[in-house]
Scaffold this motif. Sequence first.
Motif, PDB file in Angstrom:
ATOM      1  N   UNK A  10     -25.384  18.515  -3.370  1.00  0.00           N
ATOM      2  CA  UNK A  10     -24.514  18.678  -4.558  1.00  0.00           C
ATOM      3  C   UNK A  10     -25.309  19.117  -5.785  1.00  0.00           C
ATOM      4  N   UNK A  46      -9.295   6.623  -7.676  1.00  0.00           N
ATOM      5  CA  UNK A  46      -9.085   8.057  -7.434  1.00  0.00           C
ATOM      6  C   UNK A  46      -8.035   8.615  -8.396  1.00  0.00           C
ATOM      7  N   UNK A  47      -7.129   7.753  -8.834  1.00  0.00           N
ATOM      8  CA  UNK A  47      -6.065   8.178  -9.758  1.00  0.00           C
ATOM      9  C   UNK A  47      -6.571   8.220 -11.209  1.00  0.00           C
ATOM     10  N   UNK A  48      -7.261   7.140 -11.604  1.00  0.00           N
ATOM     11  CA  UNK A  48      -7.617   7.001 -13.024  1.00  0.00           C
ATOM     12  C   UNK A  48      -9.027   7.485 -13.356  1.00  0.00           C
ATOM     13  N   UNK A  74       1.841   1.690  -3.533  1.00  0.00           N
ATOM     14  CA  UNK A  74       0.712   2.234  -4.321  1.00  0.00           C
ATOM     15  C   UNK A  74       0.555   3.726  -4.033  1.00  0.00           C
ATOM     16  N   UNK A 118     -11.224   9.832 -11.377  1.00  0.00           N
ATOM     17  CA  UNK A 118     -11.450  10.648 -10.177  1.00  0.00           C
ATOM     18  C   UNK A 118     -12.920  11.020  -9.989  1.00  0.00           C
ATOM     19  N   UNK A 148     -15.346  10.018  -6.880  1.00  0.00           N
ATOM     20  CA  UNK A 148     -16.099  10.960  -6.052  1.00  0.00           C
ATOM     21  C   UNK A 148     -17.576  10.591  -6.014  1.00  0.00           C
ATOM     22  N   UNK A 172       0.831  -1.211   0.000  1.00  0.00           N
ATOM     23  CA  UNK A 172       0.000   0.000   0.000  1.00  0.00           C
ATOM     24  C   UNK A 172       0.865   1.261   0.000  1.00  0.00           C
ATOM     25  N   UNK A 225      -0.591  11.860  -8.681  1.00  0.00           N
ATOM     26  CA  UNK A 225      -1.684  11.935  -9.656  1.00  0.00           C
ATOM     27  C   UNK A 225      -3.018  12.239  -8.986  1.00  0.00           C
ATOM     28  N   UNK A 226      -3.246  11.631  -7.817  1.00  0.00           N
ATOM     29  CA  UNK A 226      -4.509  11.867  -7.104  1.00  0.00           C
ATOM     30  C   UNK A 226      -4.587  13.323  -6.649  1.00  0.00           C
ATOM     31  N   UNK A 235     -18.726   4.038  -1.002  1.00  0.00           N
ATOM     32  CA  UNK A 235     -19.121   2.669  -1.340  1.00  0.00           C
ATOM     33  C   UNK A 235     -17.959   1.810  -1.827  1.00  0.00           C
ATOM     34  N   UNK A 279     -34.083   7.178  -6.663  1.00  0.00           N
ATOM     35  CA  UNK A 279     -33.973   7.358  -5.210  1.00  0.00           C
ATOM     36  C   UNK A 279     -33.980   5.990  -4.518  1.00  0.00           C
ATOM     37  N   UNK A 309      -7.610   3.610  -4.393  1.00  0.00           N
ATOM     38  CA  UNK A 309      -6.570   4.557  -4.813  1.00  0.00           C
ATOM     39  C   UNK A 309      -6.451   4.604  -6.347  1.00  0.00           C
ATOM     40  N   UNK A 347       0.842   6.603  -6.851  1.00  0.00           N
ATOM     41  CA  UNK A 347      -0.380   7.259  -7.329  1.00  0.00           C
ATOM     42  C   UNK A 347      -0.698   8.586  -6.663  1.00  0.00           C
ATOM     43  N   UNK A 406      -5.427  15.392  -9.548  1.00  0.00           N
ATOM     44  CA  UNK A 406      -6.867  15.294  -9.835  1.00  0.00           C
ATOM     45  C   UNK A 406      -7.670  16.197  -8.913  1.00  0.00           C
ATOM     46  N   UNK A 459      -8.276  -1.110  -0.674  1.00  0.00           N
ATOM     47  CA  UNK A 459      -7.544   0.164  -0.608  1.00  0.00           C
ATOM     48  C   UNK A 459      -6.842   0.427  -1.931  1.00  0.00           C
ATOM     49  N   UNK A 460      -6.266  -0.625  -2.499  1.00  0.00           N
ATOM     50  CA  UNK A 460      -5.601  -0.448  -3.806  1.00  0.00           C
ATOM     51  C   UNK A 460      -6.636  -0.026  -4.860  1.00  0.00           C
TER      52      UNK A 460
END
Lengths: 359, 208
Positions: free
Chosen positions: A139, B92-94, A30, B96, B100, A27, A37-38, B105, B179, B89, A34, A41, B85-86
């Motif tokens: 939102x 969130x990197x590829x 990772x 985003x 969001x 982790x 990049x995050x 979830x 909904x 992440x 990353x 973003x 977790x991977x």
Amino acid sequence: MPDTKKVNYLAEAWLVLTLAVSFGAALAGVHLALNDGIQTNKRNETYDQIPRLIPGANKDRVEAGAFSVDVGGAVVERTFYRALAPDGKTTMGYMLRSSGMGYVDKIEVLIGVDVKVKNITGLYVLAQIETPGLGSRIRTKDFVSQFIAKSTTRAIFAMKTAQPPESNDIQAITSATISSQSVCSIVNRSVREFREYLDASIQRELALEHIPEMFPGVSREQIIDIPSGKQVVYKVLDADGRVIAWVGDGKRMGRWDRVELLVAVDADAQTITKVHVVDQRERYWKKVVKAGYLDSFVGKHAGKIVMVKPKIEPAEQQVQAVTKATITSMAICRIVNEVVRRLKRSVADVQGGAAVKER
Amino acid sequence: MASDGPTAGERFLRGLIPENPVYRQLLGMCPTLAVTGGMKTAMTMAGAVAFVLICANVLTSLIRNLLKPHLRILVFTLTIAAFVTIADRVLAYAMYDMSQELGPYIPLIIVNCVIICRCEVCASKQSVVVAASDAAGQSIGFAMALASIAAVREILGSGTFFGLRVMPEAWPNWGIMVMPPGAFLTLGLLLGLANWIGAVREKRSGAV
């Protein structure tokens, strides 16, 4: 045999420990690979909102800044973004990044405000994990668009019923009143904090914008800032570099809202030469202008000026209040006196006291 | 730990329909209800679950002979949490915006019962190939279930499919479908339909 037990525990848990260390290392790898990049973003998401929250702004002409606020004894840093006009100098507005507790967890927002931090120009919810389908609707465009054009000088509240357009409140999301009010509270608090922080620099920007109007032909380069305690006074030079005036700004509550003025005295700080309005929202302001109240200060000696009632003929160091605008008149008079006093003190400091000796 | 049990092919096929995680096992209900408002979110969730499920199953199978019975759940959770977790992440990197949109979830996949169930039922007992096939079958089954619910909800609720308009402009979007009540209604109806089809097929095979 406690020692033997310990050994047994380790023998049994070695796989868990090995996996934990291995996963931790993976982790970390990772994250290292990353995270940049995050973060980019996240930054892009913020910058992409600038044209939406500040009308006419371009995300490539932005300066980021930060200031600290005291929250319950803890110092918290707040980030803001200043959108610049194509000339690269003039401010078009600000975008504030802030957060606060919602119903479920922290809500993070971006707030667009105009250059004077008087009106909200846009709102965007960056992050939230409110109840899906209910609080998460903070939102939606329907909700955030309600904040546009709301005044920042009064608190915004989330009401349960539809609000008329002239109201400074918004309509809460049905079954998500707490989330709605949380957003209002974040906006109210953030704008107030930012106003307090920026007060000094906004005053400077406004002064630099208005002084050339007071002295036609004077460019920004001919206006010199002189720190005066926590405030600033401005030395105005002519084309040859000679001092033609000293200008100071002042503000005070009028009858309805804050009145902001610029007051100029001559190079020797002996005579009031101009009184200029920076901002006001007084209901009977037209009466003040029509009565020539501001001009009545011009030419007076830079000492204490007293306001007299409308029916009393004013003496040399007196000005006559405007009928039906007495409170506004009084506020203006007090601002002029405060600024003149400050200007005289500043000129005395700069010129060693010689220039402000009473004639 | 023995390696007896269904073959890789059987495991794969069972995951699609006979042991479909949503319609047959009623597992993974949290994402099934929460992210099926649109096809894009549903398929991203299905992809993330597939990645975690396949990785967790393969790793669990590899270490199955080292597992202590009373520590196995701890090892499963640790393994699943690492891969979730991977996945979080990487999203969130590829992707985003999608990350969001999915919000909490993706991290909640850690408590998705489908994954821990497959580790317990198959991966901790069978070979890597069988475990991988099982994970692939269950992942596809889960994706099919999410897709069926999301398709109904998005088409009726927003008039679109994968964001593209498929219903006429005059279509009055059924707001309730996007909904939470829409999720329960759709799941209930589709679950009933799946049971009815199952019952009819059983009846026919019994008659034969």
